[in-house]
Write a protein that holds these residues in place. Structure first.
Motif, mmCIF file in Angstrom:
data_model
loop_
_atom_site.group_PDB
_atom_site.id
_atom_site.type_symbol
_atom_site.label_atom_id
_atom_site.label_comp_id
_atom_site.label_asym_id
_atom_site.label_seq_id
_atom_site.Cartn_x
_atom_site.Cartn_y
_atom_site.Cartn_z
ATOM 1 N N MET B 1 0.844 -1.198 0.000
ATOM 2 C CA MET B 1 0.000 0.000 0.000
ATOM 3 C C MET B 1 0.886 1.258 0.000
ATOM 4 O O MET B 1 1.878 1.324 0.701
ATOM 5 C CB MET B 1 -0.901 -0.038 1.244
ATOM 6 N N VAL B 2 0.484 2.220 -0.814
ATOM 7 C CA VAL B 2 1.188 3.506 -0.877
ATOM 8 C C VAL B 2 0.398 4.512 -0.048
ATOM 9 O O VAL B 2 -0.792 4.715 -0.275
ATOM 10 C CB VAL B 2 1.304 4.008 -2.325
ATOM 11 N N TYR B 24 -1.355 2.478 -9.130
ATOM 12 C CA TYR B 24 -1.418 2.261 -7.690
ATOM 13 C C TYR B 24 -2.716 2.856 -7.138
ATOM 14 O O TYR B 24 -3.331 3.713 -7.759
ATOM 15 C CB TYR B 24 -0.216 2.907 -6.993
ATOM 16 N N ARG B 36 2.811 3.795 9.225
ATOM 17 C CA ARG B 36 3.879 2.861 9.599
ATOM 18 C C ARG B 36 3.777 1.543 8.844
ATOM 19 O O ARG B 36 4.789 0.917 8.552
ATOM 20 C CB ARG B 36 3.830 2.583 11.113
ATOM 21 N N SER B 37 2.547 1.153 8.493
ATOM 22 C CA SER B 37 2.380 -0.162 7.863
ATOM 23 C C SER B 37 2.413 -0.091 6.328
ATOM 24 O O SER B 37 2.412 -1.129 5.667
ATOM 25 C CB SER B 37 1.064 -0.801 8.328
ATOM 26 N N ALA B 38 2.467 1.118 5.772
ATOM 27 C CA ALA B 38 2.469 1.241 4.308
ATOM 28 C C ALA B 38 3.780 0.713 3.727
ATOM 29 O O ALA B 38 4.816 0.708 4.389
ATOM 30 C CB ALA B 38 2.288 2.704 3.924
ATOM 31 N N ASP B 39 3.731 0.237 2.464
ATOM 32 C CA ASP B 39 4.960 -0.205 1.784
ATOM 33 C C ASP B 39 5.823 0.989 1.408
ATOM 34 O O ASP B 39 7.039 0.932 1.437
ATOM 35 C CB ASP B 39 4.610 -0.975 0.501
ATOM 36 N N LYS B 40 5.147 2.056 0.991
ATOM 37 C CA LYS B 40 5.840 3.280 0.582
ATOM 38 C C LYS B 40 5.077 4.464 1.178
ATOM 39 O O LYS B 40 3.838 4.429 1.241
ATOM 40 C CB LYS B 40 5.846 3.444 -0.951
ATOM 41 N N LYS B 69 10.426 3.311 8.510
ATOM 42 C CA LYS B 69 11.501 2.401 8.099
ATOM 43 C C LYS B 69 11.424 2.036 6.611
ATOM 44 O O LYS B 69 12.400 1.581 6.022
ATOM 45 C CB LYS B 69 11.426 1.103 8.926
ATOM 46 N N GLN B 70 10.240 2.195 6.023
ATOM 47 C CA GLN B 70 10.075 1.842 4.608
ATOM 48 C C GLN B 70 10.528 3.016 3.730
ATOM 49 O O GLN B 70 10.776 4.098 4.249
ATOM 50 C CB GLN B 70 8.604 1.496 4.316
ATOM 51 N N ASN B 174 16.528 5.000 3.988
ATOM 52 C CA ASN B 174 15.221 4.763 3.370
ATOM 53 C C ASN B 174 14.524 6.055 2.944
ATOM 54 O O ASN B 174 13.405 6.027 2.445
ATOM 55 C CB ASN B 174 14.314 3.981 4.331
ATOM 56 N N LEU B 197 8.310 3.918 -6.517
ATOM 57 C CA LEU B 197 7.259 2.989 -6.104
ATOM 58 C C LEU B 197 7.699 1.529 -6.300
ATOM 59 O O LEU B 197 7.147 0.620 -5.682
ATOM 60 C CB LEU B 197 5.957 3.287 -6.866
#
Lengths: 255, 199
Positions: B1-2, B24, B36-40, B69-70, B174, B197
């Motif tokens: 998820m972006v 996307y 925090r949980s997104a991929d980007k 962190k991503q 990152n 992306l």
């Protein structure tokens, strides 16, 4: 180096482009979104959409159109027409417009420029000025598409607009507009020299040479035109190539 | 998820649209958990530094962004807010990049502030071309709108020239950032967004 910009201007009424457009193989010349995409692909640097609809219903249509343009066009675009208060600006920027252009409403209430700059930043507000060189040698500013003369004159008003936080000045010479005899070089050069914000030239484009003249002699940052592009009298790529050959820094898209 | 960071700066919808054009389905959010949980994460914006930092500090978003962190991409004011300090409103920023943000200092009347329009981006000055610029020709044109800039620093991965050379893009761990607007830079900008992306 920062490139000089070429900006096609599209008049929109009730969600459709007004002036005829004669592109070859063009699917729907009346659709501002398709036309914007086409210009973007041809190498236009920016687009201006002017809403000339008067009705309240038309405003809603235009806002929906702005959302569609934002969704499909990947170059910056400015919208103008019918912007009277901060809430109009908010609505159009939220719909995805990059900048708003204000004209009559800024002359009527100059505070509007200050309000836009404070709320959204100076880069969001283009101050458009329609002025005519009168017999007394003054460039008089006009309201409502050139129908109502005002007490304001071009240079002092442009300075005030800059001080209040306009990000650019879009000056249309009413003497030159529609003439296809070239831009108002002297007035544009003076604006460029006196202002610290970018100047967009408008009114008078008829040939490629006119664009070269306005960049080389008036040193403006951008030139805007409508019919020469809509009727393909000056193909965009050809204009860019001509300017590049003459030493003007322009962005050429490799196609 | 972006995820696209929702805060008090404009131009967020344009970034949303650009991601959608690339296939996307981005989410515009200020929810710390979603971010925090997104991929980007994309941190875009057009606005004023002090007002933006005050908002980010007050809402706790400043700490959330710092601790991500991503891969994170800051755009325009987003990039400037990721630096140490900005002259715009004399405000301390997120400090992700150890670089200052300075106002353009025009050397002649020819140089207008803001810089508004298409200028080049050069990623080949760096010893190793950053993956963000994969497939982007040296000297390609991208769209800039700004009155403040980040000087060339240790994290600079691309430069441009306006009143002197400065950072067009930064990278550290990152965190990635561009001063220009990839979402408004035609096919060149789409390539850069696509590269981010795909990280």
């Amino acid at each position: 180096m920062l490139a000089k910009r070429i900006i096609p201007c599209l008049d929109v009424k009730d969600g459709k482009t007004v002036k005829g457009v004669q592109f070859v193989n063009f699917r729907d010349a009346g659709d501002p979104v398709e036309l914007g995409k086409q210009y973007s692909e041809l190498g236009a640097d920016e687009l201006v959409y002017l809403d000339i609809t008067a009705s309240h219903e038309g405003r809603k249509t235009f806002t929906e159109l702005v959302q569609r343009i934002a969704a499909e066009v990947s170059i910056p675009f400015t919208v103008g027409g019918g912007i009277h208060e901060l809430s109009d600006v908010e609505r159009l920027l939220a719909a995805g417009a990059d900048k708003v252009s204000i004209n009559s409403s800024a002359i009527r209430r100059p505070e509007l420029i200050s309000e836009i700059a404070a709320r959204f930043g100076v880069q969001e507000c283009v101050c458009a000025i329609d002025a005519r060189l009168e017999d007394d040698g003054q460039w008089r500013c006009y309201l409502n598409g050139g129908r109502i003369p005002t007490e304001r004159t071009l240079f002092e008003w442009a300075h005030e607009a800059q001080e209040r936080g306009a990000g650019e000045i879009l000056f249309t010479s009413m003497n030159h507009d529609g003439s296809k005899q070239g831009f108002a070089i002297d007035a544009l050069r003076r604006l460029h020299e006196e202002l610290s914000i970018p100047v967009i030239a408008s009114g008078g484009a008829g040939t490629k040479q006119h664009f070269l003249d306005v960049f080389q002699q008036a040193h403006v940052d951008a030139a805007l035109a409508a019919s020469v592009f809509h009727f393909n009298e000056i193909p965009m790529a050809e204009l860019k190539q001509f300017l590049a050959d003459e030493g003007v820094v322009v962005r050429q898209t490799c196609k | 998820m972006v995820a696209i960071v929702k805060y008090n700066a404009g131009n967020i919808y344009s970034v949303f649209c650009a991601c959608k054009r690339l296939g996307y389905e981005p989410v515009i959010t200020d929810d710390p958990e979603l971010l925090r949980s997104a991929d980007k994460v994309i941190f875009p914006g057009v606005g004023e530094a002090r007002a933006a930092m005050e908002y980010l500090n007050a809402t706790g978003l400043a700490d959330v962004i710092r601790s991500l962190k991503q891969p994170v991409l800051g755009i325009c004011i987003g990039m400037q807010l990721m630096c140490r300090h900005s002259e715009e409103g004399d405000v301390d920023c997120l400090g992700i990049f150890d670089a200052p943000v300075e106002r353009f200092r025009p050397t002649s009347a020819v140089d207008k502030v803001p810089q508004m329009g298409w200028n080049t981006v050069s990623a080949n000055g760096a010893s190793d071309k950053n993956c963000l610029f994969e497939g982007v020709a040296d000297g390609a044109y991208v769209y800039y709108v700004h009155s403040y800039r980040v000087p060339v620093c240790a994290d600079t991965i691309a430069t441009t020239d306006y009143c002197g050379e400065y950072s067009a893009a930064l990278h550290k761990g990152n965190f990635y950032a561009t001063q220009f607007h990839p979402e408004k830079s035609g096919s060149v900008g789409e390539q850069i967004l696509k590269n981010f992306l795909a990280l």
